[in-house]
Motif scaffolding. Structure first.
Motif, short mmCIF file in Angstrom:
data_model
loop_
_atom_site.label_atom_id
_atom_site.label_comp_id
_atom_site.label_asym_id
_atom_site.label_seq_id
_atom_site.Cartn_x
_atom_site.Cartn_y
_atom_site.Cartn_z
N ARG A 76 0.83 -1.20 0.00
CA ARG A 76 0.00 0.00 0.00
C ARG A 76 0.86 1.25 0.00
NH1 ARG A 76 -2.49 -1.23 4.04
NH2 ARG A 76 -1.45 0.00 5.65
N GLN A 77 1.89 1.27 0.84
CA GLN A 77 2.77 2.43 0.90
C GLN A 77 3.53 2.63 -0.41
OE1 GLN A 77 4.92 1.01 4.31
NE2 GLN A 77 3.93 2.46 5.72
N SER A 78 3.93 1.53 -1.05
CA SER A 78 4.71 1.66 -2.28
C SER A 78 3.90 2.30 -3.41
CB SER A 78 5.23 0.30 -2.72
OG SER A 78 4.18 -0.54 -3.16
N THR A 79 2.57 2.14 -3.41
CA THR A 79 1.75 2.71 -4.47
C THR A 79 1.58 4.21 -4.34
OG1 THR A 79 -0.31 2.29 -3.24
CG2 THR A 79 0.44 0.58 -4.74
N LEU A 80 2.04 4.79 -3.23
CA LEU A 80 2.00 6.25 -3.10
C LEU A 80 2.90 6.91 -4.14
CD1 LEU A 80 2.01 6.67 0.79
CD2 LEU A 80 0.10 7.02 -0.78
N ILE A 81 3.80 6.15 -4.75
CA ILE A 81 4.59 6.65 -5.87
C ILE A 81 3.66 7.08 -7.00
CG2 ILE A 81 6.20 5.94 -7.70
CD1 ILE A 81 7.61 4.22 -5.55
N ASP A 82 2.71 6.21 -7.35
CA ASP A 82 1.71 6.56 -8.36
C ASP A 82 0.85 7.73 -7.91
OD1 ASP A 82 2.46 4.52 -10.14
OD2 ASP A 82 1.28 3.06 -9.02
N THR A 83 0.46 7.71 -6.64
CA THR A 83 -0.39 8.77 -6.11
C THR A 83 0.29 10.12 -6.25
OG1 THR A 83 -1.39 7.23 -4.52
CG2 THR A 83 -1.62 9.59 -4.07
N ALA A 84 1.58 10.19 -5.91
CA ALA A 84 2.30 11.46 -5.98
C ALA A 84 2.33 12.01 -7.39
CB ALA A 84 3.73 11.26 -5.45
N VAL A 85 2.59 11.15 -8.37
CA VAL A 85 2.71 11.60 -9.76
C VAL A 85 1.35 12.01 -10.32
CG1 VAL A 85 3.32 10.91 -12.12
CG2 VAL A 85 4.76 10.20 -10.20
#
Length: 434
Positions: A61-70
């Motif tokens: 879940r935390q790793s997908t914040l990469i997509d969220t940020a972009v």
């Protein structure tokens, strides 16, 4: 020569030198290079998610914040980017986008040095802001840089280099970012603290050189654009007309469904690529570098699917082809969820092929018959890509709930394709509005 766009703006276009329009060639090459550069940024994201998950000790879940940020940056910056173009023109907006993009790339250095995930996310958000400005500037500029009758060909030619980057990005990321070293949670727990910290610091450091190189190229491109003469496309005259309200345009049901479909399409695309490397490791038993190369093959299939799909559209109605491709993606998602071994990777690669035409097809179907509402409808369709910021987070959450079973997470893209299928069969139909 004057070119009038669908908003009523009249643009002064320089007279062409002969039939080939040789005075447009160098500017078009520069604009096309931008498509490749932002494609590289997105190509790296599929590598960053599994890599930073390891380097920063994250859950799915935390790793997908990469997509969220972009993709959150796209949502926030879509309207300001359009205002920037109207105020300062295409050339200055492109330079601004390149500089913001470069700043985000250079921020990877302090983020890696401190191994601070929040700083990585901030760097990616800055990159996303730069990408939004670039895409909002370069797409229309490529379309109007020359005769109006060939605008579609120019835009598709430029976009093909974006597809090329979708293949090159994961391959280069695998070569220079992924180390090929990985340990199980039990092995990490048993590792001496000093050795563990050294390993994690080494993993974080591998991102620095690729992003320093990328940032340096972006700075050089900004300098080149600054000194390069680009044909001026700033509006010279605008007809006075009453613009529709931002929300009232959603009274067109086919546009509303297109916004929904685009939200779920972008979310599905990002979901598929975000966990590609991890599912290749977990289900097919590949090491992370080999998995990264397979992600590059996925990008090649996506690129070829765009060319082949464009050919088929000459003979098949766009909504029919969209529906057929959605059915194929649903079937392939089922295979990805329940199959085992290398067949899972084959299914995901095929999904890339069948997804390729969805974004432009949904976009064009949503704008049918909008007339003076076209500009506002386009804004809604651009903002709907925020699905790429939200749905991968849901997929990561689902995977964590199922004890790191990556295959179970592909239920999210499956649902997305069913919603897009509804749009292709029913939602795209234009209804009269009182």
């Amino acid at each position: 020569m004057q070119v009038t766009n669908q908003m009523g703006d009249v643009h002064e276009v320089p007279t062409e030198k002969g039939q080939g329009g040789s005075n447009y060639l160098l500017p078009f090459i520069l604009i096309t290079s931008l498509f490749f550069l932002w494609g590289m940024a997105h190509g790296f994201d599929g590598i960053l998610i599994p890599h930073l998950r390891k380097a920063c000790e994250l859950n799915n879940r935390q790793s997908t914040l990469i997509d969220t940020a972009v993709f959150l940056a796209y949502f926030i910056m879509a309207i300001p980017a359009g205002m920037l173009i109207k105020r300062f023109g295409y050339k200055n907006s492109i330079i601004t986008g390149l500089l913001v993009f470069a700043a985000g790339a250079f921020l990877f250095v302090p983020a890696a040095n401190s191994r601070t995930y929040e700083l990585f996310l901030f760097a990616l958000f800055v990159i996303g802001c730069g990408l939004t400005i670039l895409e909002t500037s370069a797409n229309p500029y490529a379309a109007i840089l020359g005769p109006p009758e060939s605008s579609s060909k120019r835009l598709n030619l430029a976009a093909s280099f974006n597809g090329l980057a979708a293949m090159a990005g994961p391959v280069l990321g695998s070569m220079f970012i992924l180390s090929g070293k990985s340990f199980t949670p039990a092995e990490m727990a048993a590792m001496p603290q000093a050795e563990k910290l050294s390993y994690l610091a080494g993993e974080a450091a591998t991102v620095k050189m690729p992003y320093i190189v990328l940032g340096s190229i972006l700075l050089l491109m900004a300098i080149l654009f600054y000194f390069m003469h680009l044909p001026s496309m700033k509006p010279t005259h605008t007809e006075v007309e009453v613009k529709p309200g931002f929300f009232s345009v959603l009274k067109f049901s086919h546009l509303s469904w297109a916004v929904v479909a685009q939200f779920f399409y972008v979310g599905a695309q990002v979901c598929v690529t975000s966990f590609f490397v991890r599912i290749a490791e977990q289900s097919a038993g590949l090491d992370e570098k080999t998995a990264g190369y397979y992600l590059g093959i996925y990008g090649a299939l996506f690129m070829s699917g765009r060319f082949i799909g464009t050919f088929f559209l000459r003979f098949i109605k766009d909504y029919v082809l969209l529906s057929i491709y959605c059915v194929m993606c649903v079937i392939l998602c089922v295979v990805a969820i329940y199959a085992s071994g290398i067949y899972v990777i084959y299914a995901l690669g095929a999904i890339g092929f069948f997804m390729s035409i969805m974004f432009p097809t949904i976009f064009s179907l949503g704008l049918v018959g909008l007339k003076s509402n076209t500009e506002t409808g386009s804004s809604w369709l651009v903002m709907s890509i925020v699905g790429g910021a939200i749905l991968p987070y849901g997929m990561g959450t689902l995977i964590d709930m199922n004890h790191d079973d990556i295959q179970s997470g592909y239920l999210i893209p499956l649902v997305c394709f069913l919603i897009i299928l509804y749009f292709g069969v029913f939602g795209h139909k234009v209804k009269k509005v009182a």
